[in-house]
Design a protein around this motif. Structure first.
Motif, mmCIF file in Angstrom:
data_model
loop_
_atom_site.group_PDB
_atom_site.id
_atom_site.type_symbol
_atom_site.label_atom_id
_atom_site.label_comp_id
_atom_site.label_asym_id
_atom_site.label_seq_id
_atom_site.Cartn_x
_atom_site.Cartn_y
_atom_site.Cartn_z
ATOM 1 N N ASP A 1 0.548 -1.147 -10.138
ATOM 2 C CA ASP A 1 0.369 -2.141 -9.066
ATOM 3 C C ASP A 1 1.336 -1.906 -7.912
ATOM 4 O OD1 ASP A 1 -1.480 -3.326 -10.819
ATOM 5 O OD2 ASP A 1 0.058 -4.624 -11.679
ATOM 6 N N GLY A 2 1.711 -0.636 -7.680
ATOM 7 C CA GLY A 2 2.563 -0.309 -6.559
ATOM 8 C C GLY A 2 4.018 -0.670 -6.712
ATOM 9 N N ARG A 3 4.449 -0.962 -7.948
ATOM 10 C CA ARG A 3 5.858 -1.306 -8.145
ATOM 11 C C ARG A 3 6.343 -0.827 -9.502
ATOM 12 N NH1 ARG A 3 6.928 -7.550 -8.126
ATOM 13 N NH2 ARG A 3 5.515 -7.442 -6.334
ATOM 14 N N TRP A 4 7.683 -0.778 -9.619
ATOM 15 C CA TRP A 4 8.315 -0.440 -10.886
ATOM 16 C C TRP A 4 8.609 -1.716 -11.664
ATOM 17 C CZ3 TRP A 4 8.441 4.107 -13.129
ATOM 18 C CH2 TRP A 4 8.263 5.243 -12.340
ATOM 19 N N TRP A 5 8.446 -1.602 -12.991
ATOM 20 C CA TRP A 5 8.684 -2.718 -13.900
ATOM 21 C C TRP A 5 9.629 -2.258 -15.009
ATOM 22 C CZ3 TRP A 5 5.815 -7.308 -12.975
ATOM 23 C CH2 TRP A 5 4.784 -7.182 -12.033
ATOM 24 N N ARG B 1 17.868 -2.521 -2.855
ATOM 25 C CA ARG B 1 18.567 -2.063 -1.651
ATOM 26 C C ARG B 1 17.623 -1.327 -0.714
ATOM 27 N NH1 ARG B 1 23.549 0.581 -3.895
ATOM 28 N NH2 ARG B 1 24.171 -1.561 -4.302
ATOM 29 N N HIS B 2 16.629 -0.643 -1.286
ATOM 30 C CA HIS B 2 15.678 0.114 -0.481
ATOM 31 C C HIS B 2 14.381 -0.650 -0.226
ATOM 32 C CE1 HIS B 2 18.427 3.363 -1.639
ATOM 33 N NE2 HIS B 2 17.939 4.036 -0.615
ATOM 34 N N GLY B 3 14.397 -1.942 -0.523
ATOM 35 C CA GLY B 3 13.239 -2.775 -0.224
ATOM 36 C C GLY B 3 12.035 -2.505 -1.100
ATOM 37 N N GLN B 4 12.263 -1.935 -2.293
ATOM 38 C CA GLN B 4 11.158 -1.636 -3.204
ATOM 39 C C GLN B 4 10.922 -2.814 -4.150
ATOM 40 O OE1 GLN B 4 9.360 1.283 -3.132
ATOM 41 N NE2 GLN B 4 10.545 1.796 -1.301
ATOM 42 N N PRO B 5 9.668 -3.213 -4.368
ATOM 43 C CA PRO B 5 9.410 -4.301 -5.314
ATOM 44 C C PRO B 5 9.763 -3.897 -6.733
ATOM 45 C CG PRO B 5 7.354 -3.271 -4.639
ATOM 46 C CD PRO B 5 8.437 -2.666 -3.783
ATOM 47 N N ILE B 6 10.280 -4.832 -7.505
ATOM 48 C CA ILE B 6 10.698 -4.563 -8.879
ATOM 49 C C ILE B 6 10.331 -5.761 -9.743
ATOM 50 C CG2 ILE B 6 13.017 -5.260 -8.150
ATOM 51 C CD1 ILE B 6 12.302 -3.071 -11.190
ATOM 52 N N PRO C 1 5.147 9.978 -10.048
ATOM 53 C CA PRO C 1 5.790 8.783 -9.491
ATOM 54 C C PRO C 1 7.255 8.633 -9.896
ATOM 55 C CG PRO C 1 3.618 8.239 -10.358
ATOM 56 C CD PRO C 1 3.935 9.636 -10.815
ATOM 57 N N VAL C 2 7.652 9.244 -11.017
ATOM 58 C CA VAL C 2 9.023 9.085 -11.513
ATOM 59 C C VAL C 2 10.023 9.786 -10.597
ATOM 60 C CG1 VAL C 2 10.555 9.421 -13.503
ATOM 61 C CG2 VAL C 2 8.132 8.884 -13.856
ATOM 62 N N ALA C 3 9.554 10.782 -9.836
ATOM 63 C CA ALA C 3 10.457 11.497 -8.930
ATOM 64 C C ALA C 3 11.107 10.548 -7.931
ATOM 65 C CB ALA C 3 9.705 12.607 -8.203
ATOM 66 N N GLU C 4 10.376 9.538 -7.486
ATOM 67 C CA GLU C 4 10.933 8.558 -6.550
ATOM 68 C C GLU C 4 12.062 7.762 -7.202
ATOM 69 O OE1 GLU C 4 9.540 4.671 -3.888
ATOM 70 O OE2 GLU C 4 8.334 5.363 -5.594
ATOM 71 N N LEU C 5 11.835 7.364 -8.449
ATOM 72 C CA LEU C 5 12.865 6.604 -9.163
ATOM 73 C C LEU C 5 14.093 7.472 -9.410
ATOM 74 C CD1 LEU C 5 13.150 3.722 -10.391
ATOM 75 C CD2 LEU C 5 12.457 4.713 -12.579
#
Length: 268
Positions: free
Chosen positions: A183-187, A209-214, A259-263
């Protein structure tokens, strides 16, 4: 180069002597933390020594255990941090400190880029006691990890175990915290029955800090995890490692690792 530090003294040998009645030996009555040393500096920002120390302090306060001589602990940790990339600080029930250094896990860079196989440990005896704290009674996690490494996807053995509660909800892994992308976010699973990892807290702060939904409040039920595009785990030593597959009974969850590369990038 000292091999370890025990009770105020550096030691060259890889063994220590414990009384046969020591609660740490008989009952696993210890508390511990394991940290990765960046730039050989215990106080470097990425090492996060203060976070590890504070968690140890709070654990001992909540469990009613005496605090160690923190100056001695820091002296030993600083000595080992100058020589090893990974340092584990163990505190016995009476406050004695035991600090050892070790190398990073083998093939860590490959695991971070290619991912690993995980196995869901369903049996009740894999559930961790006093799950909110790092204590020496890690037998359930150890058993889960040993069993996972005997599960294979083709020629590849599982490298990590996923621990669940009595309702089958995913909690954490045998050595770290879980992360899932959908859903476009990390959980990450809610706290309560899993450890508040230092790497977990660091990643939550970095995402915010980077404005990413969590998402931190959603229980990881069987139906919920089916919709994840990617799943990874984190701890202070391996940072972030993706799963390319999860073995769950007779089912195999195939997962994306891109997607994990971003994290992983946000970790820094």
């Amino acid at each position: 180069m000292p091999a370890q530090w025990y009770h105020g003294q550096p030691l060259d040998q890889r063994t220590i002597t414990l009384d046969v009645t020591d609660p740490g030996l008989i009952f696993g009555a210890t508390t511990f933390t394991t940290l990765r040393i960046y730039d050989r500096d215990l106080h470097g920002p990425m090492t996060q020594w203060l976070a590890h120390r504070d968690r140890l302090y709070n654990t001992r306060s909540q469990l009613g255990l005496p605090q160690p001589d923190w100056e001695q602990v820091e002296q030993g940790a600083t000595l080992l941090a100058a020589e090893y990339p990974v340092v584990r600080v163990t505190l016995f029930s009476d406050g004695r400190e035991w600090i050892v250094g070790r190398e990073l896990p083998s093939n860590l860079a490959q695991k971070q880029t290619q991912g690993i196989v995980a196995w869901v440990a369903q049996a009740a005896h894999y559930r961790r006691s006093i799950a909110a704290h790092k204590t020496g009674n890690y037998l359930p996690c150890w058993l889960a990890l040993q069993t996972a490494q005997r599960q294979f996807l083709g020629p590849e053995p599982a490298s990590e175990a996923i621990l669940v509660d009595e309702d089958g909800r995913w909690l954490e892994t045998s050595t770290g915290n879980l992360w899932g992308f959908r859903d476009g976010r990390w959980w990450t699973p809610p706290l309560g029955d899993c450890l508040p990892g230092i790497a977990r807290s660091h990643l939550i702060r970095q995402l915010q800090r980077h404005g990413q939904p969590i998402g931190v409040d959603q229980p990881w039920t069987t139906d919920w995890v089916e919709e994840f595009e990617a799943i990874a785990y984190s701890n202070s030593v391996v940072e972030v490692v993706p799963f390319h597959a999860v073995l769950d009974g007779h089912r195999v969850h195939r997962l994306a690792i891109e997607p994990v590369a971003e994290l992983q990038a946000l970790y820094y």
